[in-house]
Write a protein that holds these residues in place. Structure first.
Motif, short mmCIF file in Angstrom:
data_model
loop_
_atom_site.label_atom_id
_atom_site.label_comp_id
_atom_site.label_asym_id
_atom_site.label_seq_id
_atom_site.Cartn_x
_atom_site.Cartn_y
_atom_site.Cartn_z
N THR A 92 0.85 -1.19 0.00
CA THR A 92 0.00 0.00 0.00
C THR A 92 0.89 1.24 0.00
OG1 THR A 92 -0.12 -0.03 2.42
CG2 THR A 92 -1.90 -1.13 1.24
N GLU A 93 0.43 2.28 -0.67
CA GLU A 93 1.22 3.50 -0.77
C GLU A 93 1.32 4.17 0.61
OE1 GLU A 93 1.98 6.89 -4.14
OE2 GLU A 93 0.15 5.70 -4.20
N SER A 94 2.50 4.75 0.89
CA SER A 94 2.72 5.36 2.20
C SER A 94 3.60 6.60 2.08
CB SER A 94 3.40 4.35 3.13
OG SER A 94 3.79 4.97 4.33
N LYS A 95 3.22 7.64 2.80
CA LYS A 95 4.04 8.86 2.83
C LYS A 95 5.28 8.66 3.71
CE LYS A 95 1.31 11.02 6.52
NZ LYS A 95 2.06 10.32 7.54
N ASP A 96 5.34 7.56 4.45
CA ASP A 96 6.48 7.27 5.33
C ASP A 96 7.62 6.55 4.62
OD1 ASP A 96 5.25 8.40 7.64
OD2 ASP A 96 4.02 6.60 7.83
N VAL A 97 7.43 6.28 3.34
CA VAL A 97 8.49 5.67 2.53
C VAL A 97 8.87 6.69 1.46
CG1 VAL A 97 9.10 3.78 0.98
CG2 VAL A 97 7.55 3.36 2.90
N THR A 98 10.17 6.93 1.31
CA THR A 98 10.60 7.90 0.30
C THR A 98 11.52 7.22 -0.71
OG1 THR A 98 12.43 8.63 1.70
CG2 THR A 98 10.42 9.93 1.79
N LEU A 99 11.40 7.67 -1.94
CA LEU A 99 12.20 7.19 -3.05
C LEU A 99 12.82 8.39 -3.73
CD1 LEU A 99 13.06 5.06 -5.22
CD2 LEU A 99 10.88 5.52 -6.33
N THR A 100 14.14 8.35 -3.89
CA THR A 100 14.79 9.42 -4.64
C THR A 100 15.39 8.80 -5.90
OG1 THR A 100 16.80 9.12 -3.32
CG2 THR A 100 15.33 10.89 -2.67
N ALA A 101 15.04 9.40 -7.02
CA ALA A 101 15.54 8.96 -8.32
C ALA A 101 15.34 10.14 -9.27
CB ALA A 101 14.77 7.74 -8.82
N PRO A 102 16.12 10.20 -10.33
CA PRO A 102 15.96 11.33 -11.25
C PRO A 102 14.65 11.23 -12.03
CG PRO A 102 17.51 9.73 -12.14
CD PRO A 102 17.17 9.27 -10.76
N ASP A 103 14.11 12.38 -12.44
CA ASP A 103 12.93 12.37 -13.30
C ASP A 103 13.30 11.81 -14.67
OD1 ASP A 103 11.32 13.55 -11.36
OD2 ASP A 103 11.87 15.58 -11.99
N ILE A 104 14.49 12.21 -15.13
CA ILE A 104 15.00 11.74 -16.42
C ILE A 104 16.40 11.18 -16.21
CG2 ILE A 104 15.70 12.40 -18.75
CD1 ILE A 104 13.56 14.61 -18.63
N ALA A 105 16.62 9.93 -16.63
CA ALA A 105 17.94 9.31 -16.54
C ALA A 105 18.59 9.42 -17.91
CB ALA A 105 17.82 7.85 -16.11
N GLU A 106 19.70 10.17 -17.98
CA GLU A 106 20.41 10.33 -19.25
C GLU A 106 20.97 9.01 -19.74
OE1 GLU A 106 20.64 13.15 -21.08
OE2 GLU A 106 19.37 14.18 -19.62
N ASN A 107 21.39 8.15 -18.81
CA ASN A 107 21.99 6.86 -19.16
C ASN A 107 21.35 5.78 -18.30
OD1 ASN A 107 23.58 4.64 -19.66
ND2 ASN A 107 25.52 5.67 -19.31
N GLY A 108 20.59 4.89 -18.91
CA GLY A 108 19.89 3.85 -18.18
C GLY A 108 20.80 2.82 -17.54
N ALA A 109 22.08 2.81 -17.91
CA ALA A 109 23.01 1.83 -17.35
C ALA A 109 23.36 2.14 -15.90
CB ALA A 109 24.28 1.76 -18.19
N VAL A 110 23.28 3.40 -15.50
CA VAL A 110 23.63 3.79 -14.13
C VAL A 110 22.65 4.84 -13.63
CG1 VAL A 110 26.07 3.20 -14.10
CG2 VAL A 110 25.38 5.36 -15.07
N VAL A 111 21.54 4.39 -13.06
CA VAL A 111 20.51 5.31 -12.56
C VAL A 111 20.61 5.33 -11.03
CG1 VAL A 111 18.06 5.84 -12.50
CG2 VAL A 111 19.03 4.70 -14.51
#
Length: 152
Positions: A55-74
């Motif tokens: 279930t979705e939770s505001k107590d879990v955070t995910l950081t990732a780029p909106d756009i990955a220039e290179n999918g090999a290292v995100v």
């Protein structure tokens, strides 16, 4: 100068000796969950670790780029403020194997991890926290990949 073959042979010998004496990290092999890494969906990977439907939770955070220039290292990061978390997972929905990483959490470990993942195409990325009672909580983010990382 040693050849690559000699180095590999010596490394295998040392690993064999360590395994025979009980000094080789057996827990690393025991922690591998084939079912989770073979899972094709987020729900199946969570289930393989004993988690309920996430279930979705505001107590879990995910950081990732909106756009990955290179999918090999995100670059990706997961964190949670939930109590009694036992595992944290990073999953990429459209990867051939959804599960990218699993982190074990104890009271001695801050539930805040970062890693780099390979993404072959744009996809939703999930950070999942599984608590001791088997409840699974997640955060989700879409990451657009401009250059594929899985052979593309």
């Amino acid at each position: 100068m040693h050849t690559r073959r000699e180095i590999l042979k010596r490394s295998a010998t040392v690993a064999g000796l360590l395994a025979a004496t009980g000094l080789f990290p057996q827990h690393a092999l025991a922690a591998f969950n084939k079912g989770a890494f073979d899972a094709k969906s987020v729900a199946d990977a969570v289930k393989a670790y004993g988690g309920s439907a996430p279930t979705e939770s505001k107590d879990v955070t995910l950081t990732a780029p909106d756009i990955a220039e290179n999918g090999a290292v995100v670059p990706m990061g997961v964190a949670t403020t939930l109590p009694n978390v036992k595992q944290m997972l990073i999953l990429v929905e459209k990867n051939p194997s959804a599960l990218v990483a699993k982190f074990d959490v104890t009271d001695a470990v801050d539930a805040n991890f970062s890693t780099r993942a390979k993404m072959g195409q744009s996809s939703d990325v999930y950070a999942v926290a599984i608590t001791a009672d088997g409840k699974a909580h997640f955060a989700k983010k879409e990451v657009k990949v401009t250059l594929g990382g899985c052979g593309g």
